[in-house]
Design an enzyme around this catalytic site. Structure first.
Site, PDB file in Angstrom:
ATOM      1  N   GLU A   4      41.042  37.956  28.155  1.00  0.00           N
ATOM      2  CA  GLU A   4      42.143  37.283  28.601  1.00  0.00           C
ATOM      3  C   GLU A   4      41.610  35.858  28.763  1.00  0.00           C
ATOM      4  O   GLU A   4      42.505  34.734  28.464  1.00  0.00           O
ATOM      5  CB  GLU A   4      42.472  37.406  30.162  1.00  0.00           C
ATOM      6  CG  GLU A   4      43.028  39.080  30.285  1.00  0.00           C
ATOM      7  CD  GLU A   4      44.411  39.108  29.815  1.00  0.00           C
ATOM      8  OE1 GLU A   4      45.050  38.343  29.050  1.00  0.00           O
ATOM      9  OE2 GLU A   4      44.911  40.247  30.039  1.00  0.00           O
ATOM     10  N   HIS A  52      49.230  47.025  24.634  1.00  0.00           N
ATOM     11  CA  HIS A  52      49.627  47.887  25.490  1.00  0.00           C
ATOM     12  C   HIS A  52      49.958  49.212  24.739  1.00  0.00           C
ATOM     13  O   HIS A  52      49.885  50.095  25.527  1.00  0.00           O
ATOM     14  CB  HIS A  52      51.117  47.380  26.175  1.00  0.00           C
ATOM     15  CG  HIS A  52      50.930  46.316  27.134  1.00  0.00           C
ATOM     16  ND1 HIS A  52      51.877  45.478  27.810  1.00  0.00           N
ATOM     17  CD2 HIS A  52      50.064  45.946  27.958  1.00  0.00           C
ATOM     18  CE1 HIS A  52      51.521  44.807  28.421  1.00  0.00           C
ATOM     19  NE2 HIS A  52      50.419  45.006  29.030  1.00  0.00           N
ATOM     20  N   ASN A  98      51.513  36.911  26.460  1.00  0.00           N
ATOM     21  CA  ASN A  98      51.545  38.375  25.974  1.00  0.00           C
ATOM     22  C   ASN A  98      51.043  38.343  24.643  1.00  0.00           C
ATOM     23  O   ASN A  98      51.051  39.498  23.887  1.00  0.00           O
ATOM     24  CB  ASN A  98      53.024  38.776  25.994  1.00  0.00           C
ATOM     25  CG  ASN A  98      53.174  39.605  26.993  1.00  0.00           C
ATOM     26  OD1 ASN A  98      52.428  40.483  27.452  1.00  0.00           O
ATOM     27  ND2 ASN A  98      54.294  39.399  27.784  1.00  0.00           N
TER      28      ASN A  98
HETATM   29  P1  NAD Z   1      40.538  47.011  37.370  1.00  0.00           P
HETATM   30  O1  NAD Z   1      41.436  46.464  38.705  1.00  0.00           O
HETATM   31  O2  NAD Z   1      40.755  48.613  37.333  1.00  0.00           O
HETATM   32  O3  NAD Z   1      39.129  46.824  37.922  1.00  0.00           O
HETATM   33  C1  NAD Z   1      38.307  47.077  36.728  1.00  0.00           C
HETATM   34  C2  NAD Z   1      37.089  47.830  37.473  1.00  0.00           C
HETATM   35  O4  NAD Z   1      36.237  47.062  38.231  1.00  0.00           O
HETATM   36  C3  NAD Z   1      37.250  48.885  38.606  1.00  0.00           C
HETATM   37  O5  NAD Z   1      36.752  50.121  38.369  1.00  0.00           O
HETATM   38  C4  NAD Z   1      37.173  48.315  40.064  1.00  0.00           C
HETATM   39  O6  NAD Z   1      36.833  49.083  41.013  1.00  0.00           O
HETATM   40  C5  NAD Z   1      35.919  47.467  39.595  1.00  0.00           C
HETATM   41  N1  NAD Z   1      35.866  46.182  40.310  1.00  0.00           N
HETATM   42  C6  NAD Z   1      36.822  45.203  40.836  1.00  0.00           C
HETATM   43  N2  NAD Z   1      36.096  44.209  41.379  1.00  0.00           N
HETATM   44  C7  NAD Z   1      34.654  44.476  41.396  1.00  0.00           C
HETATM   45  C8  NAD Z   1      33.583  43.699  41.856  1.00  0.00           C
HETATM   46  N3  NAD Z   1      33.790  42.495  42.340  1.00  0.00           N
HETATM   47  N4  NAD Z   1      32.433  44.512  41.727  1.00  0.00           N
HETATM   48  C9  NAD Z   1      32.219  45.467  41.124  1.00  0.00           C
HETATM   49  N5  NAD Z   1      33.435  46.171  40.689  1.00  0.00           N
HETATM   50  C10 NAD Z   1      34.514  45.802  40.769  1.00  0.00           C
HETATM   51  O7  NAD Z   1      40.987  46.235  36.163  1.00  0.00           O
HETATM   52  P2  NAD Z   1      41.259  44.608  35.882  1.00  0.00           P
HETATM   53  O8  NAD Z   1      40.761  44.747  34.314  1.00  0.00           O
HETATM   54  O9  NAD Z   1      40.907  43.926  36.836  1.00  0.00           O
HETATM   55  O10 NAD Z   1      42.772  44.690  35.772  1.00  0.00           O
HETATM   56  C11 NAD Z   1      43.727  45.312  34.625  1.00  0.00           C
HETATM   57  C12 NAD Z   1      45.001  45.450  35.108  1.00  0.00           C
HETATM   58  O11 NAD Z   1      45.598  44.138  35.389  1.00  0.00           O
HETATM   59  C13 NAD Z   1      46.028  46.317  34.108  1.00  0.00           C
HETATM   60  O12 NAD Z   1      46.777  47.229  34.811  1.00  0.00           O
HETATM   61  C14 NAD Z   1      46.750  45.196  33.354  1.00  0.00           C
HETATM   62  O13 NAD Z   1      48.156  45.507  33.264  1.00  0.00           O
HETATM   63  C15 NAD Z   1      46.869  44.123  34.782  1.00  0.00           C
HETATM   64  N6  NAD Z   1      47.309  42.698  34.438  1.00  0.00           N
HETATM   65  C16 NAD Z   1      48.399  42.288  35.176  1.00  0.00           C
HETATM   66  C17 NAD Z   1      48.840  40.963  34.916  1.00  0.00           C
HETATM   67  C18 NAD Z   1      49.807  40.367  35.688  1.00  0.00           C
HETATM   68  O14 NAD Z   1      50.210  39.123  35.317  1.00  0.00           O
HETATM   69  N7  NAD Z   1      50.321  40.877  36.546  1.00  0.00           N
HETATM   70  C19 NAD Z   1      47.880  40.170  33.901  1.00  0.00           C
HETATM   71  C20 NAD Z   1      47.006  40.729  33.243  1.00  0.00           C
HETATM   72  C21 NAD Z   1      46.539  42.125  33.510  1.00  0.00           C
END
Ligand code: NAD
Length: 341
Positions: free
Chosen positions: A168, A233, A226
């Site tokens: 990102e 996706h 996006n």
């Molecule tokens: P996630 O929330 O699954 O976190 C990834 C992993 O990291 C998990 O296993 C979690 O337990 C672990 N983790 C989190 N914080 C940690 C820390 N500080 N120390 C150790 N482990 C930690 O994944 P992500 O990549 O953060 O988020 C992905 C999601 O975000 C997707 O569902 C995507 O669609 C969404 N997203 C939403 C938006 C929006 O605008 N709402 C934008 C981009 C992505």
């Protein structure tokens, strides 16, 4: 930093994870996942209820949402309660959506703990869950009341998750900030890098700017965020949400969509090569690993929220640092880009 939206504004406050959790308002209900709880759950006061969902994208579901709503009701949460999302983008989107619909909407505080959530998902108010038929298909716009940005929480993030967030970060450079792209191209960002705080702040600034210009994604401006996501996706959907992380899928998506843009004469020739070179630091599998099942990918893309009346739409680069929404892209062009990789 203050982010303005149609119902008011919220602050993104720099803090530490210990301070962020020690100063939660009375009447808070913390939603987290099992891994984040193991690291930081003990910093939440015993007087505040917390609930951990299983880690990973599978938790961004209607069934998990229903469990959390029941939990809030059984714990006596009321309209003055605050839902706190402590975790990555999964928890942020899920808990944010629970906050949006519990008693028709309560305050939410986002405490993002992944790089991806800090630079992207915790800002902008998009919350929601996945449906079996597609990613983020149920959701709402529900801006947080506050974002607590604790960059020290990234110290416990593993390398794959850091690089996942870098997907990102690169995106912001590609769509809006050539200087950021060039800087990262010269020296890729590492977890202990002294530039970490300034890069995160720059990404948040860029996201806040776009969101303020097009909060509800009606003008096409917000759709630039996006870039890489139509294909990304679809990759997440086809691979069953889990084996390929979100940032990894959108990184592959950015390469494929850049090639699509070049083929359409929209993206400057040579951009795809530059992106592939830049993304070498992410240790991603080759995009061809994801793009073999072209029929399933195209069918998943038809359910993308930018698609209209069955016609495909993509946010495509014109050059590094510039992006725009292109509607009515022919399926044959999309297949050609997928098959070329
Ligand atoms: P996630 O929330 O699954 O976190 C990834 C992993 O990291 C998990 O296993 C979690 O337990 C672990 N983790 C989190 N914080 C940690 C820390 N500080 N120390 C150790 N482990 C930690 O994944 P992500 O990549 O953060 O988020 C992905 C999601 O975000 C997707 O569902 C995507 O669609 C969404 N997203 C939403 C938006 C929006 O605008 N709402 C934008 C981009 C992505």
């Amino acid at each position: 930093m203050i982010v303005k939206h149609s119902r008011g504004s919220y602050e993104i406050k720099a803090t530490t994870i210990a301070d962020a959790l020690a100063s939660l308002p009375a009447g808070s209900f913390v939603v987290t996942d099992t891994r984040v709880q193991a690291h930081y759950g003990h910093l939440v006061s015993n007087s505040i209820s917390q609930k951990a969902v299983p880690e990973g994208e599978q938790s961004k579901s209607l069934s998990q949402c229903a469990e959390l709503l029941d939990w809030l009701a059984s714990e006596g949460a009321d309209r003055h309660s605050t839902v706190v999302a402590l975790g990555g983008g999964v928890v942020g989107d899920l808990a944010g959506f629970v906050g949006a619909i519990y008693m028709r909407g309560v305050r939410t505080i986002q405490i993002p703990t992944t790089l991806l959530a800090q630079v992207d998902s915790s800002v902008g108010g998009k919350v929601g869950v996945d449906l079996p038929s597609g990613k983020n298909l149920a959701g709402s716009f529900w801006p947080p009341s506050e974002v607590r940005l604790a960059i020290d929480s990234l110290q416990t993030l593993d390398e794959r998750q850091f690089k996942n967030g870098m997907g990102e970060v690169w995106k912001y450079g590609l769509i809006m900030d050539k200087n950021l792209f060039d800087e990262l191209f010269k020296v890729p960002l590492a977890p202990q890098d002294k530039r970490l705080t300034s890069v995160i702040n720059r990404c948040i600034e860029l996201k806040a700017q776009v969101v303020a210009e097009d909060e509800f994604e009606t003008t096409g401006r917000r759709a630039i965020l996006n870039f890489g996501h139509t294909v990304g996706h679809a990759i997440e959907h086809v691979t069953g949400y889990g084996s390929v992380l979100h940032g990894e899928a959108i990184a592959a998506g950015m390469i494929i969509e850049s090639l699509l843009g070049e083929n359409l004469g929209i993206t400057t020739q040579g951009t795809t090569g530059q992106i592939r070179h830049a993304f070498a630091e992410l240790n991603l599998p080759e995009p061809s690993m994801y793009s073999r099942d072209v029929d399933s990918l195209v069918s998943a893309m038809r359910r993308d929220k930018k698609a209209q009346g069955g016609s495909l739409a993509f946010s495509l680069l014109t050059e590094v640092g510039q992006c725009k929404l292109i509607k009515g892209v022919a399926e044959s062009d999309v297949r050609k880009a997928l098959e070329a990789l």
